[in-house]
Design an enzyme around this catalytic site. Structure first.
Site, PDB file in Angstrom:
ATOM      1  N   ARG A 108     -27.237   9.669 -26.112  1.00  0.00           N
ATOM      2  CA  ARG A 108     -25.899   9.315 -25.623  1.00  0.00           C
ATOM      3  C   ARG A 108     -24.977  10.547 -25.681  1.00  0.00           C
ATOM      4  O   ARG A 108     -24.700  11.184 -24.672  1.00  0.00           O
ATOM      5  CB  ARG A 108     -25.336   8.130 -26.451  1.00  0.00           C
ATOM      6  CG  ARG A 108     -24.109   7.477 -25.839  1.00  0.00           C
ATOM      7  CD  ARG A 108     -22.821   8.228 -26.048  1.00  0.00           C
ATOM      8  NE  ARG A 108     -22.451   8.390 -27.449  1.00  0.00           N
ATOM      9  CZ  ARG A 108     -21.441   9.145 -27.835  1.00  0.00           C
ATOM     10  NH1 ARG A 108     -20.694   9.792 -26.948  1.00  0.00           N
ATOM     11  NH2 ARG A 108     -21.153   9.287 -29.120  1.00  0.00           N
ATOM     12  N   ASP A 109     -24.555  10.927 -26.878  1.00  0.00           N
ATOM     13  CA  ASP A 109     -23.615  12.052 -27.004  1.00  0.00           C
ATOM     14  C   ASP A 109     -24.261  13.332 -26.505  1.00  0.00           C
ATOM     15  O   ASP A 109     -23.612  14.183 -25.884  1.00  0.00           O
ATOM     16  CB  ASP A 109     -23.216  12.212 -28.483  1.00  0.00           C
ATOM     17  CG  ASP A 109     -21.850  12.824 -28.671  1.00  0.00           C
ATOM     18  OD1 ASP A 109     -21.231  13.210 -27.670  1.00  0.00           O
ATOM     19  OD2 ASP A 109     -21.401  12.922 -29.820  1.00  0.00           O
ATOM     20  N   HIS A 137     -20.013  11.458 -38.214  1.00  0.00           N
ATOM     21  CA  HIS A 137     -20.508  12.018 -36.953  1.00  0.00           C
ATOM     22  C   HIS A 137     -19.842  13.371 -36.739  1.00  0.00           C
ATOM     23  O   HIS A 137     -18.645  13.435 -36.451  1.00  0.00           O
ATOM     24  CB  HIS A 137     -20.127  11.017 -35.842  1.00  0.00           C
ATOM     25  CG  HIS A 137     -20.339  11.470 -34.438  1.00  0.00           C
ATOM     26  ND1 HIS A 137     -21.162  10.787 -33.566  1.00  0.00           N
ATOM     27  CD2 HIS A 137     -19.831  12.500 -33.713  1.00  0.00           C
ATOM     28  CE1 HIS A 137     -21.139  11.373 -32.376  1.00  0.00           C
ATOM     29  NE2 HIS A 137     -20.347  12.413 -32.441  1.00  0.00           N
ATOM     30  N   HIS A 165     -19.720  17.432 -35.142  1.00  0.00           N
ATOM     31  CA  HIS A 165     -20.154  18.440 -34.168  1.00  0.00           C
ATOM     32  C   HIS A 165     -20.095  19.790 -34.869  1.00  0.00           C
ATOM     33  O   HIS A 165     -19.232  20.022 -35.713  1.00  0.00           O
ATOM     34  CB  HIS A 165     -19.249  18.422 -32.934  1.00  0.00           C
ATOM     35  CG  HIS A 165     -19.542  17.249 -32.054  1.00  0.00           C
ATOM     36  ND1 HIS A 165     -20.195  17.353 -30.856  1.00  0.00           N
ATOM     37  CD2 HIS A 165     -19.297  15.929 -32.223  1.00  0.00           C
ATOM     38  CE1 HIS A 165     -20.338  16.148 -30.320  1.00  0.00           C
ATOM     39  NE2 HIS A 165     -19.791  15.266 -31.129  1.00  0.00           N
ATOM     40  N   CYS A 213     -18.457  16.050 -25.837  1.00  0.00           N
ATOM     41  CA  CYS A 213     -17.711  15.085 -25.032  1.00  0.00           C
ATOM     42  C   CYS A 213     -17.226  15.762 -23.751  1.00  0.00           C
ATOM     43  O   CYS A 213     -16.607  16.833 -23.811  1.00  0.00           O
ATOM     44  CB  CYS A 213     -16.527  14.556 -25.834  1.00  0.00           C
ATOM     45  SG  CYS A 213     -15.494  13.426 -24.899  1.00  0.00           S
ATOM     46  N   ASN A 272     -23.521  18.213 -31.208  1.00  0.00           N
ATOM     47  CA  ASN A 272     -23.538  17.545 -32.514  1.00  0.00           C
ATOM     48  C   ASN A 272     -24.316  18.422 -33.506  1.00  0.00           C
ATOM     49  O   ASN A 272     -25.061  19.310 -33.099  1.00  0.00           O
ATOM     50  CB  ASN A 272     -24.293  16.213 -32.401  1.00  0.00           C
ATOM     51  CG  ASN A 272     -23.630  15.249 -31.454  1.00  0.00           C
ATOM     52  OD1 ASN A 272     -23.682  15.422 -30.263  1.00  0.00           O
ATOM     53  ND2 ASN A 272     -22.995  14.228 -31.998  1.00  0.00           N
TER      54      ASN A 272
HETATM   55  N1  COA Z   1     -19.181  -0.143 -16.880  1.00  0.00           N
HETATM   56  C1  COA Z   1     -19.317   0.057 -15.548  1.00  0.00           C
HETATM   57  N2  COA Z   1     -18.285   0.136 -14.693  1.00  0.00           N
HETATM   58  C2  COA Z   1     -17.038   0.004 -15.208  1.00  0.00           C
HETATM   59  C3  COA Z   1     -16.842  -0.200 -16.591  1.00  0.00           C
HETATM   60  C4  COA Z   1     -17.959  -0.263 -17.440  1.00  0.00           C
HETATM   61  N3  COA Z   1     -17.837  -0.438 -18.757  1.00  0.00           N
HETATM   62  N4  COA Z   1     -15.517  -0.287 -16.805  1.00  0.00           N
HETATM   63  C5  COA Z   1     -14.901  -0.155 -15.605  1.00  0.00           C
HETATM   64  N5  COA Z   1     -15.835   0.029 -14.654  1.00  0.00           N
HETATM   65  C6  COA Z   1     -15.598   0.203 -13.215  1.00  0.00           C
HETATM   66  C7  COA Z   1     -14.793  -0.950 -12.643  1.00  0.00           C
HETATM   67  O1  COA Z   1     -15.661  -1.984 -12.234  1.00  0.00           O
HETATM   68  C8  COA Z   1     -14.083  -0.293 -11.483  1.00  0.00           C
HETATM   69  O2  COA Z   1     -15.020  -0.130 -10.428  1.00  0.00           O
HETATM   70  P1  COA Z   1     -14.589  -0.325  -8.894  1.00  0.00           P
HETATM   71  O3  COA Z   1     -13.521   0.685  -8.637  1.00  0.00           O
HETATM   72  O4  COA Z   1     -15.862  -0.039  -8.167  1.00  0.00           O
HETATM   73  O5  COA Z   1     -14.101  -1.737  -8.806  1.00  0.00           O
HETATM   74  C9  COA Z   1     -13.790   1.101 -12.013  1.00  0.00           C
HETATM   75  O6  COA Z   1     -14.763   1.346 -13.049  1.00  0.00           O
HETATM   76  C10 COA Z   1     -12.382   1.236 -12.594  1.00  0.00           C
HETATM   77  O7  COA Z   1     -12.179   0.214 -13.550  1.00  0.00           O
HETATM   78  P2  COA Z   1     -10.949   0.231 -14.578  1.00  0.00           P
HETATM   79  O8  COA Z   1     -11.078  -0.936 -15.466  1.00  0.00           O
HETATM   80  O9  COA Z   1      -9.668   0.421 -13.818  1.00  0.00           O
HETATM   81  O10 COA Z   1     -11.291   1.503 -15.461  1.00  0.00           O
HETATM   82  P3  COA Z   1     -10.514   2.895 -15.598  1.00  0.00           P
HETATM   83  O11 COA Z   1     -10.567   3.659 -14.347  1.00  0.00           O
HETATM   84  O12 COA Z   1      -9.202   2.669 -16.263  1.00  0.00           O
HETATM   85  O13 COA Z   1     -11.522   3.640 -16.641  1.00  0.00           O
HETATM   86  C11 COA Z   1     -13.061   3.369 -18.465  1.00  0.00           C
HETATM   87  C12 COA Z   1     -11.649   3.139 -17.941  1.00  0.00           C
HETATM   88  C13 COA Z   1     -13.054   3.029 -19.932  1.00  0.00           C
HETATM   89  C14 COA Z   1     -14.035   2.502 -17.702  1.00  0.00           C
HETATM   90  C15 COA Z   1     -13.436   4.882 -18.244  1.00  0.00           C
HETATM   91  O14 COA Z   1     -12.385   5.694 -18.673  1.00  0.00           O
HETATM   92  C16 COA Z   1     -14.700   5.248 -18.989  1.00  0.00           C
HETATM   93  O15 COA Z   1     -15.793   4.806 -18.642  1.00  0.00           O
HETATM   94  N6  COA Z   1     -14.604   6.102 -20.053  1.00  0.00           N
HETATM   95  C17 COA Z   1     -15.742   6.467 -20.857  1.00  0.00           C
HETATM   96  C18 COA Z   1     -15.604   7.867 -21.340  1.00  0.00           C
HETATM   97  C19 COA Z   1     -16.759   8.262 -22.234  1.00  0.00           C
HETATM   98  O16 COA Z   1     -17.836   7.697 -22.204  1.00  0.00           O
HETATM   99  N7  COA Z   1     -16.501   9.284 -23.054  1.00  0.00           N
HETATM  100  C20 COA Z   1     -17.492   9.809 -23.926  1.00  0.00           C
HETATM  101  C21 COA Z   1     -17.607   9.067 -25.208  1.00  0.00           C
HETATM  102  S1  COA Z   1     -16.559   9.694 -26.493  1.00  0.00           S
HETATM  103 ZN    ZN Z   2     -19.647  13.219 -30.605  1.00  0.00          ZN
END
Ligand code: COA
Ligand code: ZN
Length: 320
Positions: free
Chosen positions: A23-24, A215, A217, A248, A257
């Site tokens: 994942r990370d 956790h 890095h 990240c 990490n």
């Molecule tokens: N899985 C799959 N698709 C997702 C989802 C999820 N958990 N959450 C939202 N989406 C999709 C929605 O269905 C929507 O799709 P569409 O435009 O095709 O309808 C789109 O993403 C936007 O949805 P919204 O709820 O408005 O999300 P957002 O744009 O505000 O983004 C997150 C919020 C949380 C989904 C996004 O910022 C994210 O995935 N962040 C993860 C970052 C990460 O993993 N960082 C590393 C770890 S530290």
């Molecule tokens: Zn990390």
């Protein structure tokens, strides 16, 4: 043969290692790693004795394209050994997808600092907490345990110092939602031994029922020192990534990490058990390097364990 001396301060006899490389480690790799290779890597690490994995994330595939195959990865990994597979989840959509894919537990994540939460999950910390309350109720109905992760728990790349009170506040909120295991994420390698000591003690005081995972890095070269500080504080659960992969994508200059094999090496040399076969892990780290196509930061994978001896023929004699 003379036994290596045991570490002087009393350390836990055994700790759990959570492998977060899939994942990370992979999330910021620009080249898509084929699903079958991800599954092979995880299964190989299961073979090395790892029993806890953060296998992938159920996040937006637009935010993290590398992990768009989260469901297929979860479906493909070896579930026969009792190894536990958790995945990161930021919102209800992620929770639904993760539960459908059969994860052993959800890991809900948010940041201790407001600006990193806004960058990473596009909402305020209060919104994250509101979402998590709903997700906890939903997961309870499905009988799936929920854990919590706190990113930027030792410092934020946008705000600098993160007050310990913010970490405690979120940990308490997690505990009130029913979580029993939380992880403090040092997203950008800002942890130092005094900060680790301070945060472990503050959490033990405020929410002693929580099992705290650390956790780190190795961004500034003190990742293992921070892990050792955690051991001295009685922490028995650590996250690490094979070969030291990672970082990240939503922070500037993020690096990997602490490497799983370097951590396991240190623990074994200190007499702390992990149930993991170090030699197997070193081979897995080398294979990961081949998979990714560049040198990884892990160190023991390059030098070998300390009692690996070499033939005298392998180096020239220093004739004057
Ligand atoms: N899985 C799959 N698709 C997702 C989802 C999820 N958990 N959450 C939202 N989406 C999709 C929605 O269905 C929507 O799709 P569409 O435009 O095709 O309808 C789109 O993403 C936007 O949805 P919204 O709820 O408005 O999300 P957002 O744009 O505000 O983004 C997150 C919020 C949380 C989904 C996004 O910022 C994210 O995935 N962040 C993860 C970052 C990460 O993993 N960082 C590393 C770890 S530290
Ligand atoms: Zn990390």
């Amino acid at each position: 043969m003379q036994q290596a001396p045991k570490a002087h301060p009393p350390l836990p006899e055994r700790v759990d290692i959570v492998e977060v490389g899939p994942r990370d480690g992979l999330q910021s790799e620009p080249e898509f790693v084929p699903t079958a290779r991800k599954i092979e890597l995880i299964n190989d690490l299961v073979g090395a004795g790892i029993r806890h994995f953060e296998a992938t994330s159920f996040v937006s595939p637009r935010a993290v394209p590398q992990l768009r195959d989260a469901k297929e990865v979860m479906r493909g990994v070896d579930r026969s050994t009792g190894a536990q597979f958790t995945t990161l989840v930021p919102n209800m959509k992620g929770a639904e997808r993760a539960i459908e894919a059969g994860v052993d537990a959800l890991v809900l994540f948010m940041s201790a600092s407001e600006s990193h939460n806004l960058k990473n999950v596009n909402c305020t910390r209060e919104t994250s907490l509101e979402r998590f309350r709903e997700i906890c109720a939903f997961a309870a109905q499905a009988d799936v345990p929920v854990q919590g992760a706190i990113a930027t728990a030792f410092g934020c790349p946008f705000e600098g110092e993160v007050p310990v009170a913010e970490v405690v506040r979120i940990a308490k909120a997690y505990h009130e939602m029913g979580m029993r295991v939380i992880s403090l994420g040092d997203t950008t390698g800002m942890a130092t031994p005094p900060l680790v000591q301070e945060r472990c003690r503050a959490l033990r005081e405020a929410v002693p029922e929580l099992e705290v995972t650390l956790h780190f890095h190795n961004t500034r070269g003190v990742g293992l020192v921070c892990a050792y500080t955690g051991l001295l504080e009685g922490i028995t659960r650590f996250e690490a990534s094979i070969g030291g992969l990672g970082g990240c994508p939503f922070v500037p200059r993020a690096t990997g990490n602490i490497s799983t094999e370097d951590l396991v090496y240190m623990l074994h040399e200190c007499g702390v058990g992990t149930g993991i076969d170090l030699e197997h892990l070193l081979e897995a780290a080398q294979q990961t390097e081949t998979l990714i196509g560049r040198t990884l930061p892990g160190q023991v994978m390059k030098a070998g364990s300390r009692l690996k001896t070499h033939s005298m023929d392998t180096v020239a004699t220093a004739n004057g």
